[in-house]
Design a protein around this motif. Structure first.
Motif, PDB file in Angstrom:
ATOM      1  N   TYR A  88      13.862 -40.531 -45.354  1.00 45.14           N
ATOM      2  CA  TYR A  88      14.516 -40.265 -44.398  1.00 45.14           C
ATOM      3  C   TYR A  88      15.026 -40.973 -42.374  1.00 45.14           C
ATOM      4  N   ILE A  89      13.940 -42.171 -42.957  1.00 43.60           N
ATOM      5  CA  ILE A  89      14.326 -42.570 -41.279  1.00 43.60           C
ATOM      6  C   ILE A  89      15.962 -42.612 -41.804  1.00 43.60           C
ATOM      7  N   GLU A  90      16.513 -43.638 -42.153  1.00 41.24           N
ATOM      8  CA  GLU A  90      17.734 -43.901 -42.415  1.00 41.24           C
ATOM      9  C   GLU A  90      18.442 -42.771 -42.364  1.00 41.24           C
ATOM     10  N   TYR A  91      18.442 -41.807 -42.348  1.00 37.10           N
ATOM     11  CA  TYR A  91      18.953 -40.801 -43.019  1.00 37.10           C
ATOM     12  C   TYR A  91      19.085 -39.699 -41.667  1.00 37.10           C
ATOM     13  N   VAL A  92      18.254 -39.773 -40.679  1.00 34.72           N
ATOM     14  CA  VAL A  92      18.143 -39.083 -39.383  1.00 34.72           C
ATOM     15  C   VAL A  92      19.213 -39.901 -38.580  1.00 34.72           C
ATOM     16  N   TYR A  93      18.683 -41.991 -38.714  1.00 35.63           N
ATOM     17  CA  TYR A  93      19.603 -42.852 -38.094  1.00 35.63           C
ATOM     18  C   TYR A  93      20.703 -42.404 -38.368  1.00 35.63           C
ATOM     19  N   ALA A  94      21.664 -42.519 -39.400  1.00 35.62           N
ATOM     20  CA  ALA A  94      22.700 -41.964 -39.952  1.00 35.62           C
ATOM     21  C   ALA A  94      23.273 -40.795 -39.232  1.00 35.62           C
ATOM     22  N   LEU A  95      22.516 -39.841 -39.584  1.00 35.15           N
ATOM     23  CA  LEU A  95      23.313 -38.485 -38.748  1.00 35.15           C
ATOM     24  C   LEU A  95      23.075 -38.459 -37.209  1.00 35.15           C
ATOM     25  N   THR A  96      22.045 -39.323 -36.614  1.00 36.14           N
ATOM     26  CA  THR A  96      22.474 -39.059 -34.550  1.00 36.14           C
ATOM     27  C   THR A  96      23.377 -40.511 -34.418  1.00 36.14           C
ATOM     28  N   CYS A  97      23.679 -41.036 -35.458  1.00 36.89           N
ATOM     29  CA  CYS A  97      24.919 -41.783 -34.584  1.00 36.89           C
ATOM     30  C   CYS A  97      26.219 -41.205 -35.026  1.00 36.89           C
ATOM     31  N   MET A  98      26.004 -40.682 -36.151  1.00 40.95           N
ATOM     32  CA  MET A  98      27.249 -39.197 -36.215  1.00 40.95           C
ATOM     33  C   MET A  98      27.265 -38.252 -34.910  1.00 40.95           C
ATOM     34  N   ALA A  99      26.587 -38.376 -35.178  1.00 36.74           N
ATOM     35  CA  ALA A  99      26.200 -36.837 -34.018  1.00 36.74           C
ATOM     36  C   ALA A  99      26.778 -37.697 -32.199  1.00 36.74           C
ATOM     37  N   ALA A 100      26.215 -39.018 -32.123  1.00 40.38           N
ATOM     38  CA  ALA A 100      27.085 -39.727 -30.749  1.00 40.38           C
ATOM     39  C   ALA A 100      28.585 -39.817 -30.480  1.00 40.38           C
ATOM     40  N   ILE A 101      29.107 -40.023 -31.999  1.00 40.66           N
ATOM     41  CA  ILE A 101      30.824 -40.214 -32.354  1.00 40.66           C
ATOM     42  C   ILE A 101      31.077 -38.681 -32.012  1.00 40.66           C
ATOM     43  N   GLU A 102      30.835 -37.762 -32.083  1.00 42.02           N
ATOM     44  CA  GLU A 102      31.399 -36.516 -32.108  1.00 42.02           C
ATOM     45  C   GLU A 102      31.454 -36.129 -30.636  1.00 42.02           C
ATOM     46  N   GLN A 103      30.120 -36.660 -30.252  1.00 42.29           N
ATOM     47  CA  GLN A 103      29.813 -36.362 -28.724  1.00 42.29           C
ATOM     48  C   GLN A 103      30.884 -36.971 -27.961  1.00 42.29           C
ATOM     49  N   ILE A 104      30.958 -38.155 -28.093  1.00 39.35           N
ATOM     50  CA  ILE A 104      32.015 -38.916 -27.594  1.00 39.35           C
ATOM     51  C   ILE A 104      33.843 -38.617 -27.506  1.00 39.35           C
ATOM     52  N   GLN A 105      34.015 -37.973 -28.764  1.00 37.81           N
ATOM     53  CA  GLN A 105      35.047 -37.277 -28.859  1.00 37.81           C
ATOM     54  C   GLN A 105      34.959 -35.698 -28.117  1.00 37.81           C
ATOM     55  N   LEU A 114      25.282 -31.461 -36.415  1.00 35.59           N
ATOM     56  CA  LEU A 114      24.413 -32.897 -37.600  1.00 35.59           C
ATOM     57  C   LEU A 114      23.052 -32.584 -36.516  1.00 35.59           C
ATOM     58  N   LEU A 115      22.995 -33.287 -35.789  1.00 37.92           N
ATOM     59  CA  LEU A 115      21.710 -32.540 -34.986  1.00 37.92           C
ATOM     60  C   LEU A 115      20.632 -32.485 -35.431  1.00 37.92           C
ATOM     61  N   THR A 116      21.338 -30.892 -35.636  1.00 37.05           N
ATOM     62  CA  THR A 116      20.415 -29.125 -36.332  1.00 37.05           C
ATOM     63  C   THR A 116      20.096 -30.167 -37.872  1.00 37.05           C
ATOM     64  N   LYS A 117      20.939 -30.857 -38.666  1.00 37.10           N
ATOM     65  CA  LYS A 117      19.816 -30.999 -39.658  1.00 37.10           C
ATOM     66  C   LYS A 117      18.922 -32.171 -39.926  1.00 37.10           C
ATOM     67  N   THR A 118      18.871 -33.024 -39.021  1.00 43.16           N
ATOM     68  CA  THR A 118      17.598 -33.823 -38.394  1.00 43.16           C
ATOM     69  C   THR A 118      16.036 -33.431 -38.431  1.00 43.16           C
ATOM     70  N   GLN A 137      19.999 -36.381 -27.067  1.00 41.10           N
ATOM     71  CA  GLN A 137      21.208 -35.737 -27.847  1.00 41.10           C
ATOM     72  C   GLN A 137      21.456 -34.638 -27.769  1.00 41.10           C
ATOM     73  N   PHE A 138      21.315 -33.136 -27.610  1.00 42.10           N
ATOM     74  CA  PHE A 138      20.583 -32.188 -27.647  1.00 42.10           C
ATOM     75  C   PHE A 138      21.041 -32.214 -26.096  1.00 42.10           C
ATOM     76  N   GLY A 139      20.178 -32.450 -25.593  1.00 44.48           N
ATOM     77  CA  GLY A 139      20.003 -32.469 -23.354  1.00 44.48           C
ATOM     78  C   GLY A 139      21.901 -32.804 -23.316  1.00 44.48           C
ATOM     79  N   ALA A 140      21.927 -34.097 -23.961  1.00 44.23           N
ATOM     80  CA  ALA A 140      23.272 -33.977 -23.561  1.00 44.23           C
ATOM     81  C   ALA A 140      24.374 -33.011 -24.299  1.00 44.23           C
ATOM     82  N   ASN A 141      24.310 -33.081 -24.679  1.00 49.82           N
ATOM     83  CA  ASN A 141      25.680 -31.740 -25.257  1.00 49.82           C
ATOM     84  C   ASN A 141      25.549 -30.800 -24.682  1.00 49.82           C
ATOM     85  N   TYR A 142      24.275 -30.051 -24.629  1.00 50.50           N
ATOM     86  CA  TYR A 142      24.124 -28.897 -23.556  1.00 50.50           C
ATOM     87  C   TYR A 142      25.008 -29.387 -21.879  1.00 50.50           C
ATOM     88  N   TYR A 143      24.843 -30.065 -21.655  1.00 46.03           N
ATOM     89  CA  TYR A 143      25.482 -30.659 -19.889  1.00 46.03           C
ATOM     90  C   TYR A 143      26.419 -31.215 -20.205  1.00 46.03           C
TER      91      TYR A 143
END
Length: 591
Positions: A88-105, A114-118, A137-143
């Motif tokens: 689950y640690i690797e799973y959470v890490y992968a999802l947060t990185c994917m969420a960061a890329i979606e945020q950049i895009q 994606l963050l909700t899944k973690t 990352q949640f905070g940044a998305n809402y910002y």
């Protein structure tokens, strides 16, 4: 019949029932799909941690090299390989990185999904930095989506975790940015000033330490900038000095933008070099959002050909960004689809026993569900579009009326001032003196003329069955022994079929033209032709006055208002000026 349906959309109850019906039908489709035959259970293959870590390492390298699309693909592969009960640690890490890329895009919705899944796995992870990453990352998305209340909530959650002092400082800095957006400048200042005095933010990495310290100085500059304090520029320049040493292009980009915004109003020429530098940096970094912001500043600080050039680039870039975002979303969707397909092929090595009939049935159900959802979504979108269109027209009408009232109030205030000065003059001078008496009469005559003009220009316009007679009366009011006015085709127009807003705009445009003619033209003959062709009204205005000196009409002489008004009803205007023949223009608008 269609008009009646569209008018009924203004009723909120109708819209509410339409939405309820759509949701009910979609739920029915989902239930129908769930009742379809389910595939036989398959045996899962367990991947070991080293295999997953290998994929994550590739993803990290690509991410650090800004190859975000390929990086996203590998992170997605890694999270699909994870057994969430074990890794689950690797799973959470992968999802947060994917969420960061979606945020950049710029796809903040996909990032939040994606963050909700973690969230179910954060309590299992002992290291608080994983939860802090998710909350930040949640905070940044809402910002970025202007939901500052929820953004503040998640940053405060991150702040209360037992993380390093460095992370707490970065979170506090982010919270100060929210306060600045909420115009709570003093709260932001109470955070930033103490932070600016901490020069050792990160003990283990000087580069990160200097980067974060420069960021804090830049944010203090923003805080002072909002308060109109001149110290802002000093903090911006201190931050820039550090960023130049670090060769940090992103940080320099933002500081240049902030300095350009600081000088934008007070000294546009001084602002322009910083805006140009920000634009070059954003091009280098391929940062579309900041390219737009830089171009926006350049248009506000430029004139002539440069203004036109930057404006054209801004429009073209806006269109290309929208297209790129759609492409990126589709690409990520394909990555997810094909990765899931590969996983299914690896896990279901006994799937050869699944019957063809079962696959066909499932595909049939998917198609039926897709068609039904597509149909009802399209219908609802059509109804919603019509509702918003009608609502927008109503708001536009209200805006026109409010604008007229505001102009009237402003002129009335000026008139009150003139009356007060005239009364003061009358009380303090000798009225037996002929010169004083003549000046008083002249002032009173000027007040009378302005009062009459205010009344005519800003009086309420009847748009009912008496509109035609009111329009004729307004036009005839400009007629004098020296000026003849000819109307052609006026009586052939079915004025009851013209929309209320368009009647008001037409009335004001003709009124503006006559005021302009009376003030500048010295005309003795005016003709106005009214024509209707293919549901479009055309009005041609001619006078035999002196016209304008140049081939392009001087819009500052009252004609700018004419052009602005015609645009509000999706109309077009054509100026045809010839000094020898007087002044001519025509304008059209759809009925």
């Amino acid at each position: 019949m269609i008009k009646k349906i569209f008018k009924s959309l203004q009723d909120k109850t109708f819209l509410k029932y339409s939405l309820s019906i759509l949701i009910f039908l979609m739920l029915g489709c989902v239930i129908y799909l769930l009742k379809s035959p389910k595939p036989e259970p398959v045996i899962k293959r367990n991947y070991n941690k080293s295999e997953i870590r290998k994929v994550l390492n590739k993803a990290d390298i690509l991410y650090d090299s800004y190859e975000l699309n390929r990086s996203y693909d590998y992170f997605n592969q890694a999270q699909l390989l994870c057994d969430t009960d074990i890794y689950y640690i690797e799973y959470v890490y992968a999802l947060t990185c994917m969420a960061a890329i979606e945020q950049i895009q710029g796809d903040f919705v996909a990032s939040e999904i994606l963050l909700t899944k973690t969230l179910p796995y954060l309590k299992k992870i002992k290291k608080p930095r994983f939860a802090a990453n998710v909350y930040e990352q949640f905070g940044a998305n809402y910002y970025y989506t202007y939901d500052y209340k929820n953004s503040l909530l998640y940053y405060q959650k991150a702040l209360h975790l037992k993380t390093s002092s460095f992370r707490k400082i970065t979170v506090l800095n982010s919270i100060s940015q929210i306060y600045l957006k909420q115009k709570k400048v003093k709260l932001a200042e109470s955070i930033l000033i103490p932070l600016s005095k901490i020069k050792t933010i990160c003990k283990n990495n000087k580069h990160i330490n200097d980067y974060e310290y420069a960021r804090i100085l830049d944010d203090v500059g923003l805080c002072y900038h909002q308060q109109g304090k001149p110290e802002a520029i000093d903090y911006y320049k201190k931050a820039m000095t550090i960023q130049l040493k670090l060769k940090d292009s992103y940080a320099l980009l933002y500081t240049n933008l902030h300095i350009a915004e600081y000088f934008q109003l007070s000294n546009p020429q001084k602002a322009q070099p910083y805006a140009k530098k920000a634009y070059l940096l954003s091009n280098k970094l391929n940062d579309a959002h900041n390219q737009l912001q830089s171009l926006n500043l350049l248009t506000k600080t430029s004139q002539g050909k440069k203004l036109k050039e930057y404006s054209t680039q801004f429009i073209q870039l806006s269109d290309s960004i929208e297209k790129a975002r759609k492409t990126a979303k589709n690409q990520f969707a394909r990555i997810k689809y094909y990765s899931k397909k590969d996983k299914d092929e690896n896990l279901q090595y006994k799937a050869e026993k699944v019957k063809n009939e079962l696959q066909l049935e499932r595909q049939k159900n998917r198609n039926i569900l897709s068609y039904i959802i597509l149909f009802f979504t399209t219908m609802f979108s059509l109804f919603l579009y019509c509702y918003l269109t009608i609502k927008g027209k109503k708001e536009k009408n209200d805006a026109v009326l409010k604008s007229e009232l505001r102009i009237s109030n402003q002129l009335s205030a000026e008139l009150t001032h003139d009356v007060y000065e005239t009364l003061t003059f009358a009380e303090n001078i000798d009225l037996t003196n002929e010169d004083n008496k003549e000046k008083l009469l002249s002032n009173l005559d000027a007040i009378y003329a302005r009062t009459r003009n205010i009344s005519k220009e800003n009086s309420a316009i009847t748009t009912g069955k008496h509109y035609a007679s009111a329009l004729k009366e307004m036009i005839s009011g400009f007629k004098t022994p020296e000026l003849n006015i000819l109307l052609n085709g006026f009586d052939s127009i079915l004025w009851d079929d013209v929309e209320r807003n368009k009647k008001i705009v037409l009335y004001r445009i003709l009124q503006e033209l006559f005021f302009n003619m009376k003030k500048h033209s010295q005309a003795t003959l005016v003709s106005i032709n009214f024509k209707i062709n293919d549901k479009t009204m055309t009005i041609i205005y001619n006078d035999n006055g002196i016209g304008t000196k140049n081939s392009t009409p001087n819009l500052k002489n009252g004609l700018q208002n004419v052009e602005n008004r015609i645009k509000t009803i999706n109309g077009n205007i054509i100026f045809d000026n010839n000094p020898e023949k007087g002044f001519r223009l025509s304008f059209t608008f759809p009925l």
